[in-house]
Structure formats: structure tokens, C-alpha cells
Design a protein around this motif. Structure first.
Motif: not given
Ligand code: SF4
Ligand code: SF4
Lengths: 109, 400
Positions: A24-26, A58-60, A84-85, A30-31
Motif C-alpha cells: 500500500g505504499n503507492s 487508478e482509482p482517483a 489530482y495527486d 503521487p503519480t
């Protein structure tokens, strides 16, 4: 050589084979900075159908406990917003939104 | 060697590989048939069908998929095996780097074969030498017994947490893969499993209880460090290989090293080669002895890591070294891949030795004892003319 002033870990300090051992470190990385277009949800038009949330890879799409009252007086308990990150600007949400509530605006840097 | 622990049976090198796979109790085998490797996997399928080996055999549509399936299974912590030859190894090439880059202890047998085109199903080492920079530990066997023993040793080394690199065990296509020799195999595989115990992996594997991500992107800030880790593992591997050979000898009485020598004392000229051709060279040396010529034979058993320290010890008293390579590195300074290593070693260690590079047995062109004797005579004549290092490799036996 990295120009960053932050010292990066040496080969001794990182797991072999490039394994990521911290689940879970994604969220720490920020991508969202390579987007060309950004989706912007029009809160007036949005009917809170969840489709953008379902389709976002993503989910974003964030669902916030933030009540919203439209100009015509309709009251919603939640608000859909784009994170938006992490949003990569793929436009899937824009395509899937059944009421065309998501504008796709070119990023200007 | 305790006799009652072993049975002596006639096996081809391919079958010897299959017996080793059975005796180390491999969990997953994924392979695609290609001549001359096919009978390795056929035999394993037979063991599985007979209930002698409890393993998953994954039937795939190509070698690329075979190694991919092995990578997945190994990532999940299984003990895995595959085998191939020639174009099959070439088709795997991309995955070779992924297996080593992900640090997966996969073991593969290679019945070494010439590369197409033109199509040749026959033996040489073009396929193996093409994998040189893929970060696989590479053992080249010269007898069926050694194939059996090397595959067992390969798991010991690959699964060492300080190494975690894949290992390939190669041997001559046809002249070894399809010829029969007496081989000692374990009567009961428990003795083998005492040497290579199956434990829950202590390294990172896919585990729902402890989730990890494998196969990530490494940007320029990180990639280099992961590759350097492989350099370090390869540098450490000679020590671990040596321990594995020593423990093997202690338990089973069969002795192996990085190199093997024959008639080294009193010889001024040595012939270095690899694989089954070593047998022909040692035969030729016996003939030459009767003719009053003392020539040494040196066999390279481990190609990666290249055992230059061990080689140095045996070649330092020689005046000339003949290297018979069985693959061509087209356009290289010396076109023999092993000759190039020797040249580097001689320069690195300040060794004053004549180095004559020969290419032979390409596409399984026969090399006889007479050829070996003629090569020595040719080199003697060149030395008299003052040729220290051959300008090019000498293409022995090609029609000019
Ligand atoms: S543009 Fe793509 S990534 Fe961004 S919110 Fe919409 S679906 Fe998700
Ligand atoms: S798909 Fe459109 S209407 Fe549905 S929640 Fe998303 S923005 Fe609102």
C-alpha cells in the motif's frame, strides 16, 4: 548521479530484485504530474451515480462526506472529487459520465 | 560413497537431468519440446504420470511462456525447473534477464545446440554462449553423472539466500543428451533432499499473508543499484558454489570443482575446452603420452562466474594454452568466447603465456583424437614461429 539533496538508499538497503515489501505504499508516490488534460467534476450537474468511481482505473475519484446543495435546491449528502495527486488524465471518467458532468480541461503549467 | 544408497543405471544426459529433477522433488515444470532437449521433459512427464514425482507440469505454447510460467511459480516460492535448447533458449532470452533480475532460484537444463540459420539440430555451444550476460550461473557438464549431480548442486546454490540467482546446467546436445552412460542415482531421494532441503523460502515470495510487489519499474535513481546487487551476488557465488561442491563430496563421495585437469604435471602445453569434448581431449592426451608428448587437458566446468582464480593456479606453469571453443563470437578480437576470457585473465594477472584460440565442433562437426593431436602439432609449429597469441581464432576443420 541524482541531483536531489535527499540521500537515496544504497544497494545494501533496498530489497533485492526490486521487490516492494511495504504493501500500500503507492499513496506515498503521487503519480498525477504527467497529465495533459484534467477532469473537473461539475457539482451542479453531477447526479452521484458512482459510475466515474467504478470506472476510474487508478482509482482517483474520491467520494467525500460533504453535503452539496445545487442552485435548483437539490441536496446531496456526498460530493465526488478527483484526486489530482493520482489522476493520470486518461479521460475514462469523462467518457463514462452519463450526464456529461465532467469537463476535460487542458493542464497549463 | 555408500554403495547401497545408490543404484547404477544406464542413462542419457537428458534422462540424468530428469532423474535429478525427480530427486530434488521439483514442484513445477514448464517446458516446450525442442530437439535435443525433448526427452528431459518426456521423462519428467513419465515420472509425474507414474506418481514418482508430485509436480505440476505446465504445457505451454513456447519457450518464452515456459520460462514465464517458471518465473511466476518461482515467485510464489515453488521449486521449479525447465529445459531447452538452441532457438528455444533464444526465445527465452528476454525472460532470462527477468528471472535473474527478479532474483528467482530457477534451474534449467540445456542440451546445447547450434543456432539457426541454416537450421541445425546438432550440438554446439552457440546457444549457451549467447546467454553470457544474463546473470545466470552457468555450469557445463561433461558426463551424464555430472548432469545429475550438477542439477542437484544447482538448487543448493540458487536457493542460497546470499545468491538467489538462476542456474543453468548445460551439456552437449546429442553426443551427451542422447548417448547412454552408467549413472549412480539415489535409491531413495531422501538423501538428496537432506542436501537440498525444501524449506519455506526465507526470501521474498508472493504470499497473501505478507503482500509484496514484484516486477516493478525502477527509474534512473534506482535501477543501477538493483543491477549492482546482482554483481555482488555473482561475486559471492564462487564461495557458495565451492561450499556446495564440498558438502556434496562429503555426503556423496563424488568430487567436483570449477575446473578439472588431466596430465598437468610435466606438461608445457595445455588444452582447455568444455562439455563432452573434454573426453576426446583426454583420450588424445593418452595417445600423445605414448608418442612421448606430455600435454595437459583442462576442463572449464563453471563458465559464470568465470573461475579465473582457479584457472590461474593450473595454467601459470604452462608455456602455451590452447583454447578450443565450441561457439563463435562473430567479429570479436578473438572469436572464441572462452578464449576471450582467458586473454582478459592473462592480462589482468600479468600472466606470460602463449594463447592459441581454436574454434571447433561447430554444428557438431566431428572432432576426433587425431584432430586434437593435429591441433597440438599446429600450435607447436606456431610457437616455433613465435606466434604468442593467435591473430584470429583458428577455425579447425572448416573447408578452405
Ligand atoms: S481522468 Fe482517468 S484517472 Fe483521472 S479521474 Fe478520470 S478516470 Fe480516473
Ligand atoms: S459519473 Fe458523472 S454523474 Fe456519475 S458520479 Fe461521476 S461525475 Fe457524477
Amino acid at each position: 548521479m541524482s541531483s536531489s539533496t535527499k540521500r537515496l538508499a544504497s544497494w545494501r538497503e533496498i530489497p533485492i530484485g526490486g521487490a516492494i515489501t511495504e504493501p500500500g505504499n503507492s499513496v506515498k508516490r503521487p503519480t498525477g504530474d504527467w497529465r495533459v488534460f484534467k477532469p473537473v467534476i461539475n457539482q451542479e450537474r453531477c447526479v452521484r451515480c458512482y459510475l466515474c468511481w467504478v470506472f476510474c482505473p487508478e482509482p482517483a475519484i474520491k467520494i467525500l462526506d460533504k453535503p452539496y446543495k445545487t442552485a435548483s435546491g437539490r441536496e446531496w449528502k456526498v460530493t465526488f472529487e478527483v484526486d489530482y495527486d493520482f489522476c493520470k488524465g486518461c479521460g475514462i471518467c469523462v467518457e463514462e459520465c452519463p450526464v456529461k458532468a465532467i469537463d476535460f480541461i487542458e493542464e497549463v503549467k | 560413497m555408500e554403495k547401497d544408497l545408490w543404484i547404477r543405471i544406464p542413462l542419457s544426459s537428458n534422462y540424468a537431468a530428469a532423474y535429478a529433477v525427480k530427486d530434488v522433488d521439483v514442484d513445477v515444470v514448464a517446458a516446450y519440446p525442442i530437439t535435443p532437449q525433448t526427452t528431459v521433459v518426456e521423462k519428467i512427464a513419465e515420472f509425474i504420470a507414474n506418481g514418482e514425482l508430485n509436480a505440476e507440469m505446465i504445457h505451454v505454447e513456447s519457450e518464452h511462456s515456459a520460462l514465464s510460467a517458471c518465473i511466476g511459480a518461482s515467485a510464489a516460492g515453488a521449486r521449479v525447473f525447465t529445459a531447452t535448447s538452441a532457438q528455444g533458449l533464444e526465445l527465452m532470452h528476454e525472460m532470462l534477464h527477468i528471472a535473474s533480475g527478479l532474483r528467482l532460484p530457477i534451474v534449467m537444463a540445456i542440451a546445447a545446440r547450434a543456432l539457426s540459420a541454416p537450421l541445425s539440430i546438432w550440438g554446439d555451444y552457440s546457444d549457451v554462449m549467447n546467454t553470457r550476460d544474463s546473470s545466470w550461473i552457468t555450469i557445463i557438464a561433461s558426463t551424464a553423472q555430472e548432469v545429475y549431480d550438477s542439477i542437484i548442486q544447482a538448487y543448493k546454490v540458487a536457493e542460497n539466500p546470499d545468491i538467489l540467482l538462476p542456474v543453468m546446467v548445460a551439456y552437449d546436445g546429442f553426443t551427451m543428451s542422447h548417448t547412454y552412460e552408467p549413472v549412480y542415482v539415489a535409491r531413495d531421494r531422501s538423501i538428496i533432499l537432506d542436501y537440498v532441503p525444501k524449506k519455506r523460502p526465507s526470501w521474498n515470495v508472493l504470499d497473501v499473508e505478507k503482500p509484496i510487489t514484484m516486477g516493478v519499474v525502477a527509474n534512473p535513481d534506482w535501477y543501477y543499484e538493483f543491477k549492482y546487487q546482482q554483481v555482488v551476488a555473482m561475486e559471492k557465488s564462487p564461495e557458495v558454489l565451492k561450499e556446495a561442491f564440498q558438502e556434496f563430496e562429503k555426503r556423496f563421495g563424488r568430487s567436483y570443482g570449477f575446473i578439472e585437469t588431466y596430465n598437468l604435471e610435466n606438461s608445457k602445453i595445455g588444452i582447455l575446452t568444455y562439455g563432452g569434448l573434454y573426453g576426446t581431449v583426454t583420450e588424445a592426451i593418452d595417445y600423445m603420452k605414448k608418442m612421448g608428448m606430455n600435454v595437459a587437458a583442462i576442463r572449464l566446468r563453471v563458465f559464470r562466474p568465470f573461475p579465473y582464480e582457479e584457472l590461474l593456479k593450473v595454467v601459470k606453469n604452462l608455456e602455451a594454452l590452447i583454447v578450443i571453443d565450441r561457439a563463435i563470437s562473430f567479429g570479436a578480437t578473438l572469436e572464441g568466447p572462452v578464449a576471450m576470457e582467458l586473454a582478459t585473465m592473462a592480462y589482468k594477472k600479468g600472466l606470460d603465456i602463449a594463447l592459441h584460440s581454436y574454434i571447433a565442433s561447430i554444428g557438431q562437426r566431428t572432432v576426433t583424437e587425431e584432430d586434437v593431436i593435429a591441433i597440438v602439432k599446429n600450435t607447436t609449429a606456431l610457437l616455433e614461429k613465435g606466434v604468442k597469441v593467435t591473430e584470429k581464432s583458428i577455425y579447425w576443420g572448416v573447408r578452405l
